[in-house]
Design a protein around this motif. Sequence first.
Motif, PDB file in Angstrom:
ATOM      1  N   ALA A 129       0.851  -1.195   0.000  1.00 31.74           N
ATOM      2  CA  ALA A 129       0.000   0.000   0.000  1.00 31.74           C
ATOM      3  C   ALA A 129       0.886   1.243   0.000  1.00 31.74           C
ATOM      4  CB  ALA A 129      -0.928  -0.008   1.210  1.00 31.74           C
ATOM      5  N   PRO A 155      -4.737   7.928  -7.950  1.00 29.90           N
ATOM      6  CA  PRO A 155      -5.869   7.060  -8.264  1.00 29.90           C
ATOM      7  C   PRO A 155      -6.354   6.273  -7.050  1.00 29.90           C
ATOM      8  CG  PRO A 155      -3.906   6.511  -9.600  1.00 29.90           C
ATOM      9  CD  PRO A 155      -3.512   7.584  -8.662  1.00 29.90           C
ATOM     10  N   SER A 156      -7.556   5.722  -7.173  1.00 27.48           N
ATOM     11  CA  SER A 156      -8.104   4.880  -6.123  1.00 27.48           C
ATOM     12  C   SER A 156      -7.170   3.702  -5.870  1.00 27.48           C
ATOM     13  CB  SER A 156      -9.487   4.395  -6.557  1.00 27.48           C
ATOM     14  OG  SER A 156     -10.038   3.604  -5.544  1.00 27.48           O
TER      15      SER A 156
HETATM   16  N1  LIG Z   1      -7.274  -3.281   5.485  1.00 28.53           N
HETATM   17  C1  LIG Z   1      -6.790  -3.618   4.297  1.00 28.53           C
HETATM   18  N2  LIG Z   1      -6.547  -4.897   3.978  1.00 28.53           N
HETATM   19  C2  LIG Z   1      -6.000  -5.244   2.787  1.00 28.53           C
HETATM   20  N3  LIG Z   1      -5.662  -4.358   1.840  1.00 28.53           N
HETATM   21  C3  LIG Z   1      -5.888  -3.051   2.089  1.00 28.53           C
HETATM   22  C4  LIG Z   1      -6.464  -2.618   3.316  1.00 28.53           C
HETATM   23  N4  LIG Z   1      -6.555  -1.268   3.278  1.00 28.53           N
HETATM   24  C5  LIG Z   1      -6.082  -0.885   2.092  1.00 28.53           C
HETATM   25  N5  LIG Z   1      -5.679  -1.945   1.362  1.00 28.53           N
HETATM   26  C6  LIG Z   1      -5.071  -1.914   0.032  1.00 28.53           C
HETATM   27  O1  LIG Z   1      -3.982  -1.012   0.041  1.00 28.53           O
HETATM   28  C7  LIG Z   1      -3.941  -0.245  -1.149  1.00 28.53           C
HETATM   29  C8  LIG Z   1      -4.001   1.250  -0.808  1.00 28.53           C
HETATM   30  O2  LIG Z   1      -5.259   1.527  -0.221  1.00 28.53           O
HETATM   31  P1  LIG Z   1      -5.689   2.989   0.247  1.00 28.53           P
HETATM   32  O3  LIG Z   1      -6.941   2.846   1.014  1.00 28.53           O
HETATM   33  O4  LIG Z   1      -4.533   3.619   0.932  1.00 28.53           O
HETATM   34  O5  LIG Z   1      -5.939   3.697  -1.157  1.00 28.53           O
HETATM   35  P2  LIG Z   1      -6.513   5.147  -1.480  1.00 28.53           P
HETATM   36  O6  LIG Z   1      -5.491   5.811  -2.339  1.00 28.53           O
HETATM   37  O7  LIG Z   1      -6.907   5.829  -0.233  1.00 28.53           O
HETATM   38  O8  LIG Z   1      -7.778   4.798  -2.380  1.00 28.53           O
HETATM   39  P3  LIG Z   1      -9.210   5.567  -2.489  1.00 28.53           P
HETATM   40  O9  LIG Z   1      -8.966   6.756  -3.349  1.00 28.53           O
HETATM   41  O10 LIG Z   1     -10.077   4.560  -3.174  1.00 28.53           O
HETATM   42  O11 LIG Z   1      -9.673   5.891  -1.115  1.00 28.53           O
HETATM   43  C9  LIG Z   1      -5.105  -0.726  -2.012  1.00 28.53           C
HETATM   44  O12 LIG Z   1      -4.602  -1.683  -2.913  1.00 28.53           O
HETATM   45  C10 LIG Z   1      -6.034  -1.381  -1.002  1.00 28.53           C
HETATM   46  O13 LIG Z   1      -6.773  -2.420  -1.611  1.00 28.53           O
END
Ligand SMILES: Nc1ncnc2c1ncn2[C@@H]1O[C@H](COP(=O)(O)OP(=O)(O)OP(=O)(O)O)[C@@H](O)[C@H]1O
Length: 236
Positions: free
Chosen positions: A26, A45-46
Motif C-alpha cells: 500500500a 488514483p483509487s
Molecule cells: N485493510 C486492508 N486490507 C487489505 N488491503 C488493504 C487494506 N486497506 C487498504 N488496502 C489496500 O492497500 C492499497 C491502498 O489503499 P488505500 O486505502 O490507501 O488507497 P486510497 O489511495 O486511499 O484509495 P481511495 O482513493 O479509493 O480511497 C489498495 O490496494 C487497497 O486495496
Amino acid sequence: MNDPQWTTGPVLSGRGLVKRYGGQYALAGVDLDVRAGDAIAIVGPSGSGKTSLLHVLAGILRADSGEIHLAGRRIDQLGEKKRSELRRTEFGFVFQSGMLVAELTAEENVALPSLLAGRGRRESVRAGREWLARLGLGGKEGRRPGELSGGEAQRVAIARALTHRPKVIFADEPTGALDSRTGQETMNALLGAARESGAAVLVVTHDRELAESMPQTVAIRDGLIAARPAHGGLAA
Ligand SMILES: Nc1ncnc2c1ncn2[C@@H]1O[C@H](COP(=O)(O)OP(=O)(O)OP(=O)(O)O)[C@@H](O)[C@H]1O
Ligand SMILES: [Mg+2]
C-alpha cells in the motif's frame, strides 16, 4: 512547542514508510515532510495509498518499516496508548462525511476532542463556539447533525478538528460528499481555519480543481510519491 531541535524543521516527517497488506504494497517507501503552516493536497488514483499514508502518519496504522517524527520526536515506535494520546492532542481529523455524533449538538460535537484531550468543559465549549462562529455557524450551535446541510456539517467537523489546537490536521476526502461549489467553500473554510490556528493540513482529494487550488500537491501512485510539489513540502 519551543524545542529548538524542531522549530526550524518539519512538524511531521515520514521517512521510508512501507505498509504491506499480504504481499501487496500500500506504501512502498514514502518520504514526506510537513512544515508548520503547510497545506498539502494528496492526489492519486483509487487504491494508490493515500488513506494508508494518512493513517500511517497519524499513527492509526503501524508501518512495516520507516520512521515518523512529530516535532522532532520519533513517534512510530510508541505503544498504542501513547499513539492514541497523540491522536487526541496533536492531530485533528476530518472525514468524508462528518462522522459527527448524531445525538449531540454542533457545539457538543465540537467540544468533544478538546474534552478528550483533557481540557476543561468551559474552555472546550468556549473554544468550540469561537470556531463555529469563525466558520459561519454562529446561531447553529444547538443544532444536531441531522438539522444541518452537508456543507454545514462539514464545517462543524472542521471546527471539531481545530478546537483542541492540533499541530496537524488530516482530512480524507473532506469534500467527497459535497457538490463542487460547496466543496470549494468547505475547502476554503478548512484552509482558512488551519491557517488561523497555525496547524498544518494534509488533504486527500479526488477533485483536481481543488487540488490545484492548494499551495502544494503530492501525487501518489502505487504507494510511491510520483510528483513533487511546486514548492517545499517534501524531503530532499
Ligand atoms: N485493510 C486492508 N486490507 C487489505 N488491503 C488493504 C487494506 N486497506 C487498504 N488496502 C489496500 O492497500 C492499497 C491502498 O489503499 P488505500 O486505502 O490507501 O488507497 P486510497 O489511495 O486511499 O484509495 P481511495 O482513493 O479509493 O480511497 C489498495 O490496494 C487497497 O486495496
Ligand atoms: Mg482512501
